[in-house]
Write a protein that holds these residues in place. Structure first.
Motif, mmCIF file in Angstrom:
data_model
loop_
_atom_site.group_PDB
_atom_site.id
_atom_site.type_symbol
_atom_site.label_atom_id
_atom_site.label_comp_id
_atom_site.label_asym_id
_atom_site.label_seq_id
_atom_site.Cartn_x
_atom_site.Cartn_y
_atom_site.Cartn_z
ATOM 1 N N GLY A 20 45.795 31.328 -28.041
ATOM 2 C CA GLY A 20 46.338 32.557 -27.481
ATOM 3 C C GLY A 20 46.257 33.725 -28.442
ATOM 4 O O GLY A 20 45.820 33.597 -29.588
ATOM 5 N N PRO A 21 46.692 34.891 -27.961
ATOM 6 C CA PRO A 21 46.539 36.118 -28.745
ATOM 7 C C PRO A 21 47.664 36.384 -29.737
ATOM 8 O O PRO A 21 47.614 37.375 -30.467
ATOM 9 N N GLU A 22 48.674 35.511 -29.796
ATOM 10 C CA GLU A 22 49.824 35.806 -30.643
ATOM 11 C C GLU A 22 49.432 35.992 -32.106
ATOM 12 O O GLU A 22 50.005 36.805 -32.825
ATOM 13 N N GLY A 23 48.439 35.237 -32.547
ATOM 14 C CA GLY A 23 48.032 35.317 -33.943
ATOM 15 C C GLY A 23 47.327 36.602 -34.313
ATOM 16 O O GLY A 23 47.040 36.828 -35.494
ATOM 17 N N LEU A 24 47.038 37.448 -33.326
ATOM 18 C CA LEU A 24 46.334 38.699 -33.591
ATOM 19 C C LEU A 24 47.260 39.804 -34.098
ATOM 20 O O LEU A 24 46.787 40.910 -34.396
ATOM 21 N N ARG A 25 48.519 39.534 -34.203
ATOM 22 C CA ARG A 25 49.452 40.552 -34.666
ATOM 23 C C ARG A 25 49.005 41.105 -36.027
ATOM 24 O O ARG A 25 48.785 40.358 -36.976
ATOM 25 N N LEU A 58 40.244 40.061 -23.816
ATOM 26 C CA LEU A 58 41.387 39.202 -24.127
ATOM 27 C C LEU A 58 42.549 39.377 -23.152
ATOM 28 O O LEU A 58 43.553 38.662 -23.252
ATOM 29 N N ALA A 59 42.408 40.318 -22.221
ATOM 30 C CA ALA A 59 43.507 40.634 -21.298
ATOM 31 C C ALA A 59 44.053 39.406 -20.572
ATOM 32 O O ALA A 59 45.281 39.251 -20.448
ATOM 33 N N PRO A 60 43.206 38.497 -20.074
ATOM 34 C CA PRO A 60 43.771 37.312 -19.400
ATOM 35 C C PRO A 60 44.660 36.481 -20.317
ATOM 36 O O PRO A 60 45.684 35.937 -19.875
ATOM 37 N N GLN A 61 44.289 36.374 -21.594
ATOM 38 C CA GLN A 61 45.122 35.615 -22.522
ATOM 39 C C GLN A 61 46.447 36.323 -22.779
ATOM 40 O O GLN A 61 47.491 35.670 -22.883
ATOM 41 N N PHE A 62 46.403 37.646 -22.916
ATOM 42 C CA PHE A 62 47.644 38.394 -23.101
ATOM 43 C C PHE A 62 48.542 38.229 -21.886
ATOM 44 O O PHE A 62 49.763 38.042 -22.012
ATOM 45 N N ALA A 76 50.108 34.797 -21.888
ATOM 46 C CA ALA A 76 51.138 34.678 -22.912
ATOM 47 C C ALA A 76 52.437 35.353 -22.492
ATOM 48 O O ALA A 76 53.530 34.928 -22.879
ATOM 49 N N LEU A 77 52.319 36.442 -21.721
ATOM 50 C CA LEU A 77 53.501 37.189 -21.286
ATOM 51 C C LEU A 77 54.022 36.726 -19.934
ATOM 52 O O LEU A 77 54.996 37.292 -19.424
ATOM 53 N N GLY A 78 53.383 35.718 -19.361
ATOM 54 C CA GLY A 78 53.825 35.206 -18.075
ATOM 55 C C GLY A 78 53.530 36.149 -16.922
ATOM 56 O O GLY A 78 54.258 36.152 -15.915
ATOM 57 N N ILE A 79 52.472 36.930 -17.053
ATOM 58 C CA ILE A 79 52.108 37.910 -16.035
ATOM 59 C C ILE A 79 51.029 37.319 -15.127
ATOM 60 O O ILE A 79 50.035 36.759 -15.602
ATOM 61 N N THR A 80 51.221 37.447 -13.831
ATOM 62 C CA THR A 80 50.213 37.027 -12.864
ATOM 63 C C THR A 80 49.458 38.253 -12.390
ATOM 64 O O THR A 80 50.061 39.229 -11.912
#
Length: 219
Positions: free
Chosen positions: A187-192, A204-208, A211-215
């Motif tokens: 996931g994208p969390e490590g990109l901070r 990367l939008a689908p991964q974001f 990660a945020l629980g967005i459908t």
């Protein structure tokens, strides 16, 4: 940062001082202005050794044990670093060009002003490593683990990242904009703290969203 990496052995500032190496590698040995050329150092142990102004050309280091070894102003070209133990090693002002690093354990290592150019890194463990002023140029990074590592002023121009793990990484001025592909497994969390392009953000939008629980659903 040594952005200008010599393409030829003869262009090294210490080339005239190099002397050929013979025999096995040894633990805690100091190697100063030594040329390792085409040797097969399979399953040898050189833990704690220091390599200062040395050159490696076409060597095979399969199964080498180099824990806590020090590489200072080292130039390595077209070598094979396979199943090597490089944990807690220290690299400074060095370059690895056209090499293969596979199954390498380099967790806890420190890399400062190091260039990897045209290399293939596969199943390389850099967990908890400290990277500062490091360049991965035109490299393939597959199954490389940067988990809990600290990356400062690191860049990836022309490189492809596949199944790379960044969870827990701490990044400062780490520039991913030049990467050809960003394939992240956790996931994208490590990109901070990283710098990415707007196109990469869209990719990367689908991964974001996940990660945020967005459908995301149209219509």
């Amino acid at each position: 940062m040594p952005l200008s990496v010599p393409d030829r052995l003869a262009d090294l500032p210490y080339a005239a001082l190099l002397r050929p190496h013979t025999g096995p590698l040894r633990s805690d040995e100091r190697y100063d202005t030594v040329h390792f050329d085409g040797g097969d150092y399979r399953d040898q142990s050189a833990g704690g050794a220091t390599f200062l102004e040395c050159a490696f050309t076409g060597v095979s280091l399969s199964g080498m044990k180099l824990r806590q070894a020090r590489f200072n102003e080292v130039w390595a070209q077209a070598g094979r670093w396979v199943a090597c133990e490089l944990s807690d090693s220290d690299w400074q002002d060095s370059a690895v060009t056209g090499g293969v690093l596979a199954g390498v354990a380099a967790h806890g290592s420190a890399l400062r002003r190091v260039v990897f150019r045209g290399c293939k890194l596969e199943a390389v463990n850099l967990r908890a490593a400290v990277l500062r002023d490091v360049v991965f140029e035109d490299c393939l990074l597959r199954d490389v683990d940067f988990g809990d590592a600290k990356l400062t002023d690191v860049s990836f121009p022309g490189s492809t990242l596949e199944e790379v793990r960044l969870r827990g990484a701490r990044m400062t001025r780490t520039d991913l904009r030049g990467a050809v592909r960003l394939g992240l497994t956790d996931g994208p969390e490590g990109l901070r703290g990283a710098l990415i392009s707007s196109l990469q953000l869209m990719e990367l939008a689908p991964q974001f969203a996940h990660a945020l629980g967005i459908t995301v659903k149209d219509g």
